[in-house]
Design a protein around this motif. Structure first.
Motif, PDB file in Angstrom:
ATOM      1  N   ARG A 110       0.756  -1.322   0.006  1.00  0.00           N
ATOM      2  CA  ARG A 110       0.012  -0.053  -0.053  1.00  0.00           C
ATOM      3  C   ARG A 110       0.841   1.198   0.034  1.00  0.00           C
ATOM      4  O   ARG A 110       0.692   2.162  -0.816  1.00  0.00           O
ATOM      5  CB  ARG A 110      -0.782  -0.067   1.121  1.00  0.00           C
ATOM      6  CG  ARG A 110      -1.584   1.343   1.451  1.00  0.00           C
ATOM      7  CD  ARG A 110      -2.761   1.052   2.219  1.00  0.00           C
ATOM      8  NE  ARG A 110      -3.920   0.342   1.996  1.00  0.00           N
ATOM      9  CZ  ARG A 110      -4.451  -0.437   2.665  1.00  0.00           C
ATOM     10  NH1 ARG A 110      -4.422  -0.561   4.141  1.00  0.00           N
ATOM     11  NH2 ARG A 110      -5.532  -1.451   2.223  1.00  0.00           N
ATOM     12  N   GLU A 111       1.702   1.314   0.729  1.00  0.00           N
ATOM     13  CA  GLU A 111       2.776   2.302   0.958  1.00  0.00           C
ATOM     14  C   GLU A 111       3.647   2.619  -0.362  1.00  0.00           C
ATOM     15  O   GLU A 111       3.764   3.623  -0.973  1.00  0.00           O
ATOM     16  CB  GLU A 111       3.772   2.165   2.099  1.00  0.00           C
ATOM     17  CG  GLU A 111       4.686   3.423   2.182  1.00  0.00           C
ATOM     18  CD  GLU A 111       4.280   4.760   2.582  1.00  0.00           C
ATOM     19  OE1 GLU A 111       4.854   5.838   2.138  1.00  0.00           O
ATOM     20  OE2 GLU A 111       2.904   4.676   2.811  1.00  0.00           O
ATOM     21  N   ARG A 114       1.154   4.056  -3.095  1.00  0.00           N
ATOM     22  CA  ARG A 114       0.862   5.466  -2.875  1.00  0.00           C
ATOM     23  C   ARG A 114       2.248   6.246  -3.102  1.00  0.00           C
ATOM     24  O   ARG A 114       1.712   7.307  -3.937  1.00  0.00           O
ATOM     25  CB  ARG A 114       0.666   5.773  -1.106  1.00  0.00           C
ATOM     26  CG  ARG A 114       0.324   7.094  -0.917  1.00  0.00           C
ATOM     27  CD  ARG A 114       0.434   7.212   0.681  1.00  0.00           C
ATOM     28  NE  ARG A 114       1.737   7.179   1.093  1.00  0.00           N
ATOM     29  CZ  ARG A 114       2.543   8.044   1.180  1.00  0.00           C
ATOM     30  NH1 ARG A 114       2.530   9.139   0.422  1.00  0.00           N
ATOM     31  NH2 ARG A 114       3.782   8.179   1.804  1.00  0.00           N
ATOM     32  N   ARG A 115       3.227   5.699  -3.021  1.00  0.00           N
ATOM     33  CA  ARG A 115       4.560   6.491  -3.363  1.00  0.00           C
ATOM     34  C   ARG A 115       4.576   6.548  -4.903  1.00  0.00           C
ATOM     35  O   ARG A 115       5.092   7.657  -5.642  1.00  0.00           O
ATOM     36  CB  ARG A 115       5.686   5.932  -2.829  1.00  0.00           C
ATOM     37  CG  ARG A 115       5.904   6.185  -1.540  1.00  0.00           C
ATOM     38  CD  ARG A 115       7.154   5.405  -0.803  1.00  0.00           C
ATOM     39  NE  ARG A 115       6.992   5.611   0.714  1.00  0.00           N
ATOM     40  CZ  ARG A 115       7.530   6.255   1.340  1.00  0.00           C
ATOM     41  NH1 ARG A 115       8.992   6.946   0.951  1.00  0.00           N
ATOM     42  NH2 ARG A 115       7.576   6.131   2.852  1.00  0.00           N
ATOM     43  N   GLN A 117       1.925   6.591  -6.866  1.00  0.00           N
ATOM     44  CA  GLN A 117       1.072   7.481  -7.566  1.00  0.00           C
ATOM     45  C   GLN A 117       1.333   8.971  -7.314  1.00  0.00           C
ATOM     46  O   GLN A 117       1.412   9.789  -8.131  1.00  0.00           O
ATOM     47  CB  GLN A 117      -0.229   7.111  -6.554  1.00  0.00           C
ATOM     48  CG  GLN A 117      -0.842   5.993  -7.006  1.00  0.00           C
ATOM     49  CD  GLN A 117      -2.160   5.486  -6.158  1.00  0.00           C
ATOM     50  OE1 GLN A 117      -2.231   5.867  -5.014  1.00  0.00           O
ATOM     51  NE2 GLN A 117      -3.014   4.850  -6.609  1.00  0.00           N
TER      52      GLN A 117
END
Length: 121
Positions: A110-111, A114-115, A117
């Motif tokens: 998930r992290e 996110r990065r 994106q």
């Protein structure tokens, strides 16, 4: 049938890599399925010494690392080329810590996504 996308070899020479037949064997699929996975952006390959290779870290046992294909898609949609994606996945980030591929392997997808994106902006 479309050509298999091949990235420039931006990987460290000491990084463990697998030729496509070995990837197919580990995944338990025909090598033609690995070709399709490359065309579909589920995996990335580069050419070293004339042989198409995939980083061994892209595989976890007999599967592709969870979240890898989604991360590749996000980065491609952001305009990254295959060699830029490989560089991004294998570049250390002190805030993760480690590299994005290590974070994906460590269940921190998930992290990483996110990065990925955020890197588009």
């Amino acid at each position: 049938m479309s050509a298999i996308p091949v990235a420039a070899d931006v990987l460290s020479p000491d990084l463990e890599v697998l030729p496509l037949p070995d990837v197919a064997e580990r995944l338990g699929v025909p090598v033609t399925r690995v070709h399709q996975m490359l065309r579909d952006g589920q995996l990335l390959a580069c050419r070293r010494d004339g042989i198409l290779i995939v980083p061994a870290l892209f595989l976890a046992g007999d599967t592709v690392v969870k979240g890898l294909s989604g991360t590749i898609t996000v980065l491609k949609d952001s305009g990254y080329a295959e060699d830029e994606i490989l560089t991004w996945l294998f570049t250390a980030d002190d805030t993760l810590p480690g590299t994005p591929i290590e974070a994906l392997r460590g269940d921190r997808g998930r992290e990483v996504k996110r990065r990925a994106q955020a890197s588009a902006f």
